[in-house]
Design an enzyme around this catalytic site. Sequence first.
Site, mmCIF file in Angstrom:
data_model
loop_
_atom_site.group_PDB
_atom_site.id
_atom_site.type_symbol
_atom_site.label_atom_id
_atom_site.label_comp_id
_atom_site.label_asym_id
_atom_site.label_seq_id
_atom_site.Cartn_x
_atom_site.Cartn_y
_atom_site.Cartn_z
ATOM 1 N N ASN A 16 0.823 -1.205 0.000
ATOM 2 C CA ASN A 16 0.000 0.000 0.000
ATOM 3 C C ASN A 16 0.861 1.260 0.000
ATOM 4 O O ASN A 16 2.042 1.233 0.368
ATOM 5 C CB ASN A 16 -0.874 0.072 1.263
ATOM 6 C CG ASN A 16 -1.967 -0.978 1.285
ATOM 7 O OD1 ASN A 16 -2.359 -1.502 0.252
ATOM 8 N ND2 ASN A 16 -2.447 -1.289 2.477
ATOM 9 N N GLY A 44 1.142 -1.409 3.938
ATOM 10 C CA GLY A 44 0.514 -2.691 3.641
ATOM 11 C C GLY A 44 1.138 -3.742 4.533
ATOM 12 O O GLY A 44 2.358 -3.738 4.769
ATOM 13 N N LYS A 45 0.310 -4.636 5.061
ATOM 14 C CA LYS A 45 0.835 -5.644 5.984
ATOM 15 C C LYS A 45 1.926 -6.496 5.342
ATOM 16 O O LYS A 45 2.901 -6.872 5.985
ATOM 17 C CB LYS A 45 -0.308 -6.514 6.518
ATOM 18 C CG LYS A 45 -1.235 -5.787 7.476
ATOM 19 C CD LYS A 45 -2.273 -6.711 8.068
ATOM 20 C CE LYS A 45 -3.183 -5.945 9.030
ATOM 21 N NZ LYS A 45 -2.437 -5.389 10.168
ATOM 22 N N ASN A 48 5.100 -4.257 5.082
ATOM 23 C CA ASN A 48 5.617 -3.991 6.426
ATOM 24 C C ASN A 48 6.325 -5.217 6.999
ATOM 25 O O ASN A 48 7.428 -5.125 7.548
ATOM 26 C CB ASN A 48 4.478 -3.602 7.372
ATOM 27 C CG ASN A 48 3.889 -2.242 7.082
ATOM 28 O OD1 ASN A 48 4.463 -1.447 6.343
ATOM 29 N ND2 ASN A 48 2.725 -1.979 7.648
ATOM 30 N N ASN A 193 -4.425 -11.203 16.522
ATOM 31 C CA ASN A 193 -4.603 -10.456 17.768
ATOM 32 C C ASN A 193 -5.878 -10.962 18.452
ATOM 33 O O ASN A 193 -6.554 -11.867 17.952
ATOM 34 C CB ASN A 193 -4.615 -8.940 17.531
ATOM 35 C CG ASN A 193 -5.782 -8.472 16.677
ATOM 36 O OD1 ASN A 193 -6.820 -9.129 16.580
ATOM 37 N ND2 ASN A 193 -5.629 -7.313 16.053
ATOM 38 N N ASP A 261 3.294 5.330 18.888
ATOM 39 C CA ASP A 261 2.502 5.006 17.704
ATOM 40 C C ASP A 261 2.383 3.489 17.614
ATOM 41 O O ASP A 261 3.387 2.789 17.454
ATOM 42 C CB ASP A 261 3.206 5.570 16.465
ATOM 43 C CG ASP A 261 2.411 5.381 15.178
ATOM 44 O OD1 ASP A 261 1.373 4.703 15.204
ATOM 45 O OD2 ASP A 261 2.849 5.923 14.140
ATOM 46 N N GLY A 266 2.160 -4.759 15.075
ATOM 47 C CA GLY A 266 1.851 -6.168 14.834
ATOM 48 C C GLY A 266 2.650 -6.725 13.676
ATOM 49 O O GLY A 266 3.064 -7.895 13.689
ATOM 50 N N ASP A 267 2.886 -5.899 12.650
ATOM 51 C CA ASP A 267 3.693 -6.341 11.513
ATOM 52 C C ASP A 267 5.158 -6.499 11.905
ATOM 53 O O ASP A 267 5.842 -7.403 11.403
ATOM 54 C CB ASP A 267 3.554 -5.352 10.362
ATOM 55 C CG ASP A 267 2.141 -5.291 9.808
ATOM 56 O OD1 ASP A 267 1.437 -6.318 9.882
ATOM 57 O OD2 ASP A 267 1.744 -4.229 9.305
ATOM 58 N N SER A 306 9.826 2.648 12.153
ATOM 59 C CA SER A 306 9.949 2.362 13.590
ATOM 60 C C SER A 306 10.528 0.982 13.866
ATOM 61 O O SER A 306 10.694 0.607 15.032
ATOM 62 C CB SER A 306 8.571 2.460 14.262
ATOM 63 O OG SER A 306 7.745 1.359 13.910
#
Length: 321
Positions: A16, A44-45, A48, A193, A261, A266-267, A306
């Site tokens: 993305n 995009g997952k 990432n 999750n 942030d 999660g990625d 990050s």
Amino acid sequence: MTDSRTQRTLTLGSINQDIRVHVSEFPQPGETVLATSGGTALGGKGANQAASATLLGADVVMIGAVGKDGAGRDATQQLNRLGISTNHISQIEGSTGLALITVDATGENTIAVLPGANQRISAGDVERHLDELLAAEDETFSIAWSQGEVPPEAILAFADRCRIHNIRFVLNLAPFVVVPPEALEAADPVILNETEARALLAHVGLDTKIDDEQSAANAAHVIATRIARSAIITRGSLGATISDGTRTWHEPIASKPPVIDTSGAGDAFVGAVVASLAAGADLASACKDGVHAGTYAVARSGTIASYPTSREALTAAVQGA
């Protein structure tokens, strides 16, 4: 991480363009607020997680799709700069996926995704790319993984080819989508999750609560014994709960840094788990690395920006970064 060797991995995932804004408070319905900062970035997952795994030492080949637009060209160039192989990313008519991310002063986020090219990846596309990759005598993959931002039929084709070629398949069912049971049965592990885990259990007719450590353990055990080969439930600041079907345990975070942030954390977790497994780690060690990487990421702004390197994941996060 078990060692520093470069390992060949394969991912089918979303790509993305992220548009991110930071606000003091989320706007209420009908309200307009002024952002304090913002910008665009690769997201995009799939992208990432590929970036997270690459930064932690994995050699990543990516299967995906972008549109024939400027965002698609930029995304492919950024993936290349990260060292991710993009030879099997298709350019197709239409737009590249787009994510609109809003982050408030507490670090919480809301995300709306327009899938674009990601939702036009077919099972045939996946089979063609995989057959080309696996036909090469020098191509071997220890780990392959996917997420919920590509079509379920593409995920199934990917999982099936992994089974045929004896490649360990990891599925991050985020966001939760209904995928064929054969794809779930191949997942080792399936990573979700708490919200996604509840949705998966409800889909198979199991009303399992996840509101404390014991209920999370029960849910992970059920998923690992009745739905997938193993399971990881990520629980934010509480760490993660893991089950391999025989043993179920909790991996807490080592420290609680200030949350800047949470988007993309999660990625970071999934990429770290994959990189560790590819380097020969067992599931427990891989989850520990995942928790460290996610903890590191929430203390910094952005998604890929990050993410830690292996040194940062294993030292700075533990020390309270």
